[in-house]
Design an enzyme around this catalytic site. Structure first.
Site, PDB file in Angstrom:
ATOM      1  N   GLU A  83       0.769  -1.378  -0.003  1.00 13.62           N
ATOM      2  CA  GLU A  83       0.098  -0.048  -0.042  1.00 13.62           C
ATOM      3  C   GLU A  83       0.835   1.500  -0.094  1.00 13.62           C
ATOM      4  O   GLU A  83       0.385   2.311   0.440  1.00 13.62           O
ATOM      5  CB  GLU A  83      -0.800  -0.140   1.108  1.00 13.62           C
TER       6      GLU A  83
HETATM    7  C1  LIG Z   1       2.429  -9.797   0.268  1.00 15.78           C
HETATM    8  C2  LIG Z   1       2.275  -8.594  -0.671  1.00 15.78           C
HETATM    9  C3  LIG Z   1       1.073  -8.314  -1.257  1.00 15.78           C
HETATM   10  C4  LIG Z   1       0.792  -7.082  -2.029  1.00 15.78           C
HETATM   11  N1  LIG Z   1      -0.427  -6.964  -2.494  1.00 15.78           N
HETATM   12  C5  LIG Z   1      -0.650  -6.060  -3.532  1.00 15.78           C
HETATM   13  C6  LIG Z   1      -1.945  -5.898  -4.273  1.00 15.78           C
HETATM   14  O1  LIG Z   1      -3.042  -6.432  -3.821  1.00 15.78           O
HETATM   15  N2  LIG Z   1      -1.875  -5.110  -5.300  1.00 15.78           N
HETATM   16  C7  LIG Z   1      -0.850  -4.548  -5.877  1.00 15.78           C
HETATM   17  O2  LIG Z   1      -1.036  -3.661  -6.946  1.00 15.78           O
HETATM   18  N3  LIG Z   1       0.274  -4.373  -5.167  1.00 15.78           N
HETATM   19  C8  LIG Z   1       0.366  -5.448  -4.211  1.00 15.78           C
HETATM   20  N4  LIG Z   1       1.675  -5.575  -3.794  1.00 15.78           N
HETATM   21  C9  LIG Z   1       2.711  -4.730  -4.011  1.00 15.78           C
HETATM   22  C10 LIG Z   1       3.319  -3.590  -3.096  1.00 15.78           C
HETATM   23  O3  LIG Z   1       2.399  -2.621  -2.949  1.00 15.78           O
HETATM   24  C11 LIG Z   1       4.616  -3.172  -3.703  1.00 15.78           C
HETATM   25  O4  LIG Z   1       5.513  -4.278  -3.364  1.00 15.78           O
HETATM   26  C12 LIG Z   1       5.103  -1.742  -3.098  1.00 15.78           C
HETATM   27  O5  LIG Z   1       4.377  -0.968  -3.513  1.00 15.78           O
HETATM   28  C13 LIG Z   1       6.576  -1.397  -3.260  1.00 15.78           C
HETATM   29  O6  LIG Z   1       7.034  -1.745  -4.673  1.00 15.78           O
HETATM   30  P1  LIG Z   1       8.182  -2.675  -4.889  1.00 15.78           P
HETATM   31  O7  LIG Z   1       7.993  -3.782  -4.278  1.00 15.78           O
HETATM   32  O8  LIG Z   1       8.216  -2.738  -6.516  1.00 15.78           O
HETATM   33  O9  LIG Z   1       9.412  -1.800  -4.644  1.00 15.78           O
HETATM   34  P2  LIG Z   1      10.134  -0.646  -5.223  1.00 15.78           P
HETATM   35  O10 LIG Z   1       9.232   0.479  -5.813  1.00 15.78           O
HETATM   36  O11 LIG Z   1      11.041  -1.151  -6.239  1.00 15.78           O
HETATM   37  O12 LIG Z   1      10.939   0.146  -4.227  1.00 15.78           O
HETATM   38  C14 LIG Z   1      12.106  -0.385  -3.309  1.00 15.78           C
HETATM   39  C15 LIG Z   1      12.501   0.593  -2.068  1.00 15.78           C
HETATM   40  O13 LIG Z   1      12.858   1.863  -2.722  1.00 15.78           O
HETATM   41  C16 LIG Z   1      11.977   2.910  -2.122  1.00 15.78           C
HETATM   42  N5  LIG Z   1      11.738   3.753  -3.048  1.00 15.78           N
HETATM   43  C17 LIG Z   1      10.944   3.713  -4.382  1.00 15.78           C
HETATM   44  N6  LIG Z   1      10.743   4.569  -4.909  1.00 15.78           N
HETATM   45  C18 LIG Z   1      11.205   5.946  -4.068  1.00 15.78           C
HETATM   46  C19 LIG Z   1      11.344   7.214  -4.214  1.00 15.78           C
HETATM   47  N7  LIG Z   1      10.926   7.769  -5.071  1.00 15.78           N
HETATM   48  N8  LIG Z   1      12.116   7.808  -2.991  1.00 15.78           N
HETATM   49  C20 LIG Z   1      12.476   7.253  -1.935  1.00 15.78           C
HETATM   50  N9  LIG Z   1      12.284   5.758  -2.029  1.00 15.78           N
HETATM   51  C21 LIG Z   1      11.884   5.113  -2.969  1.00 15.78           C
HETATM   52  C22 LIG Z   1      10.811   2.032  -1.789  1.00 15.78           C
HETATM   53  O14 LIG Z   1      10.425   2.889  -0.342  1.00 15.78           O
HETATM   54  C23 LIG Z   1      11.324   0.656  -0.982  1.00 15.78           C
HETATM   55  O15 LIG Z   1      12.210   0.954   0.126  1.00 15.78           O
HETATM   56  C24 LIG Z   1       1.858  -6.620  -2.775  1.00 15.78           C
HETATM   57  C25 LIG Z   1       3.229  -6.932  -2.235  1.00 15.78           C
HETATM   58  C26 LIG Z   1       3.337  -7.837  -1.456  1.00 15.78           C
HETATM   59  C27 LIG Z   1       4.794  -8.357  -1.095  1.00 15.78           C
END
Ligand SMILES: Cc1cc2nc3c(=O)[nH]c(=O)nc-3n(C[C@H](O)[C@H](O)[C@H](O)COP(=O)(O)OP(=O)(O)OC[C@H]3O[C@@H](n4cnc5c(N)ncnc54)[C@H](O)[C@@H]3O)c2cc1C
Length: 593
Positions: A435
């Protein structure tokens, strides 16, 4: 085994004393009384304690099974979901015209907390459905609403939220999923979404996906994203099911926690979908779902922390190790030891305060719903806008800390599966990630929320605090607590001024302060909630020395003496700027030295 009894006394305090709902239009407009609400919550608590809690360890142990494109939920989940939906819990706050109970928003919050306390994985199936209902109700056409909302409200169908793609996590502008228009007004959706919670499962007969996608020739990035409703099985106009849509679950993830909630890879291959909201305004429509879901995740944090507290309190009273110097026992229960007592009070004071703040935000939704005046609606919207990133982040960060503290109180036994503490730690770990990660929530607060209407959102909240302090300035009973609160409140105000003085063009420096600033704000907002609690309880004990109120005053004293001053650490971080890491030479990172 996890221990959980619904904190109904706590809920009564919030409804009756904190929100003073008896004198409030939120209830009178619906011809309800607090006792009615508590009776409903008591019913929900039975379901949570008797049906969901016993399934929590089973779900964790068995997990979901993926077979031939189908997902099978753990033993007992289907039956529990039947109980949940047939008793109308899915529609607790949905409008009556769609089959819901149209109860106040805060009732849904209490329900979500109980469900999260007893079985967080289970709660994700109906939890996301509730947010999908909100998004459809506020943004979809009447045709879509009439066809989909009654079935989502009854729980016959569930809902999902599809944002994430392999190359697109936080940065949703990178989304590649395409939506090609058809002559009949529908769209063909093609693309792959990952990490989709409850994307496929066997609890409901249909799954309704809300999917972000871009249409051909849409603007680049976030401005070209639209939202589409894509059902797993296409319904006839009367809601009976027709044929399968071109949506497939490719696999489910193996993961650290919430094992009974399937995290799915979803493939859309010319799947039929319908636009929700305006073209290229998908983020606006999706934000309705995301904001609801952000508060929901904060509530998951509160729910887990409550079970962690109750379980470790129970254990600390039973486990006998070491003794007090003056004790005549061979050994005393570990609750006599200062460190254990301190940790238990930290857990309780933190979680009670966060819950109060959460309910304050929930009440703002109810005030908007009653729509008493434009002014009240605007101030309620401002409060929700401010508190959403704070609550999502702080409640979930603290749930990690509190579940870990609970595990520590169990000692080695906490590390062992049987007691359920390690499950709480694992389940809690996702809450600061999904989220919108907590880092992103902090950027939302210091970026967007800081600047809305020239700082009005923040100033309005500070005005509330100032009014309280002003109103109580001659009150000798609360003076001591106000004195404890004020230094941290000053830290917050000073940091707001400090950030305002930072060049707006220096976004790297402003962003460096985001997490520290959110923590200061959260510590102060929870502290202010405690001041409000203490003021209520001091009045209450004048008539009746009820232990509940006496304990609340002591817990508030603990928070304001032992916890809130952490603002100093975060203020120091802000004042010492982000230069140390922003200007750390890339060559050092490159070399890993
Ligand atoms: C169990 C689980 C359930 C989920 N359920 C859903 C769902 O129902 N629907 C859905 O759509 N998604 C879902 N997700 C996805 C989840 O919302 C994402 O994993 C999350 O938004 C982060 O995206 P990412 O994993 O690609 O991390 P990334 O975007 O790659 O981020 C990696 C790190 O970099 C940091 N970061 C990224 N951009 C910036 C910035 N601009 N400035 C500073 N820091 C930054 C982040 O805070 C994080 O620490 C789920 C994930 C999991 C693991």
């Amino acid at each position: 085994m996890q221990i959980y009894k619904t904190p109904l006394r706590e809920f009564r305090f919030l409804l009756e004393d904190f929100l003073q709902l008896n004198n409030n239009k939120v209830l009178t407009d619906r011809s309800l009384e607090i006792d009615d609400l508590l009776m409903i919550l008591e019913e929900a608590s039975k379901m949570c304690e008797e049906t969901l809690l016993p399934l929590n360890a089973i779900g964790d142990n068995e997990g979901c099974v993926f077979e031939d494109g189908k997902v099978i939920a753990p033993k007992g989940f289907k039956e529990a979901y039947k109980v949940f939906s047939e008793n109308g819990w899915q529609g607790i706050k949905v409008k009556e015209k769609y089959g819901g109970q149209e109860l106040p928003y805060i009732m849904n919050m209490f329900l979500d907390e109980m469900v999260s306390s007893t079985n967080m994985s289970f709660g994700l199936y109906p939890g996301l459905t509730a947010n999908a209902i909100d998004a459809i109700e506020k943004s979809a056409t009447d045709e879509l609403k009439n066809l989909y909302l009654p079935h989502l409200t009854s729980g016959k169908w569930t809902g999902t939220m599809n944002l994430t793609e392999p190359q697109c996590g936080t940065d949703l502008g990178l989304s590649k999923t395409m939506a090609t228009p058809n002559d009949d007004g529908s769209y063909n959706i093609t693309g792959t979404k990952i990490f989709i919670t409850c994307g496929e499962h066997d609890l409901s007969e249909n799954v309704v996906h809300l999917v972000l996608a871009r249409t051909p020739n849409a603007p680049e990035g976030i401005k070209g994203i639209s939202l589409f409703l894509v059902p797993k099985i296409l319904p006839h106009n009367d809601g009976t099911l027709d044929k399968k849509n071109n949506v497939k679950c490719g696999s489910i993830e193996k993961k650290m926690g919430i094992k009974a909630s399937p995290t799915c890879v979803m493939h859309y291959e010319d799947a039929k979908g319908w636009l929700v909201g305006d073209l290229n305004k998908g983020m606006k429509a999706m934000f309705i779902m995301m904001n609801g879901a952000r508060l929901f995740v904060g509530i998951q944090g509160i729910g887990l922390s409550e079970t962690a507290f109750q379980s470790s309190l129970n254990y600390a009273k039973e486990r006998v190790q070491g003794k007090l110097p003056e004790s005549e026992n061979i050994a005393d229960p570990i609750i006599v030891h200062p460190e254990i007592r301190k940790n238990l009070m930290f857990m309780k004071s933190m979680n009670d305060g966060i819950r109060g703040l959460m309910i304050r935000a929930g009440h703002a939704f109810d005030l908007i719903d009653i729509d008493q005046s434009k002014e009240l609606t605007e101030s309620s919207e401002n409060l929700i806008a401010l508190l959403t990133p704070i609550l999502k982040s702080f409640a979930t960060d603290k749930s990690m800390e509190i579940t870990n503290q609970a595990l520590q109180i169990y000692g080695g036994h906490g590390y062992i599966t049987d007691h359920g503490m390690e499950q709480l730690v694992r389940d809690a770990r996702i809450t600061p990630i999904y989220e919108g990660t907590n880092g992103i929530q902090a950027l939302d607060l210091i970026g967007r929320k800081f600047n809305i209407h020239n700082g009005l959102v923040i100033n309005q909240y500070l005005d509330d605090i100032n009014s309280f302090l002003d109103e109580h300035k001659d009150n000798s009973k609360i003076e001591k607590f106000i004195k404890l609160f004020e230094p941290s409140y000053n830290d917050l105000k000073e940091c707001i001024d400090f950030i305002k003085r930072t060049e707006v063009t220096n976004s790297q420096e402003i962003n460096s302060h985001a997490v520290d600033f959110l923590n200061i704000f959260a510590l102060v907002a929870v502290g202010f909630t405690w001041l409000e609690f203490i003021s209520i309880c001091l009045n209450k004990i004048e008539d009746n020395e009820d232990d509940f109120y006496l304990s609340k005053i002591k817990l508030g004293d603990f928070y304001l003496t032992k916890v809130i001053f952490e603002t100093r650490k975060f203020k120091n971080n802000i004042y010492s700027s982000g230069k140390l890491y922003n200007e750390f030479e890339d060559k050092f990172f490159e070399a890993g030295i």
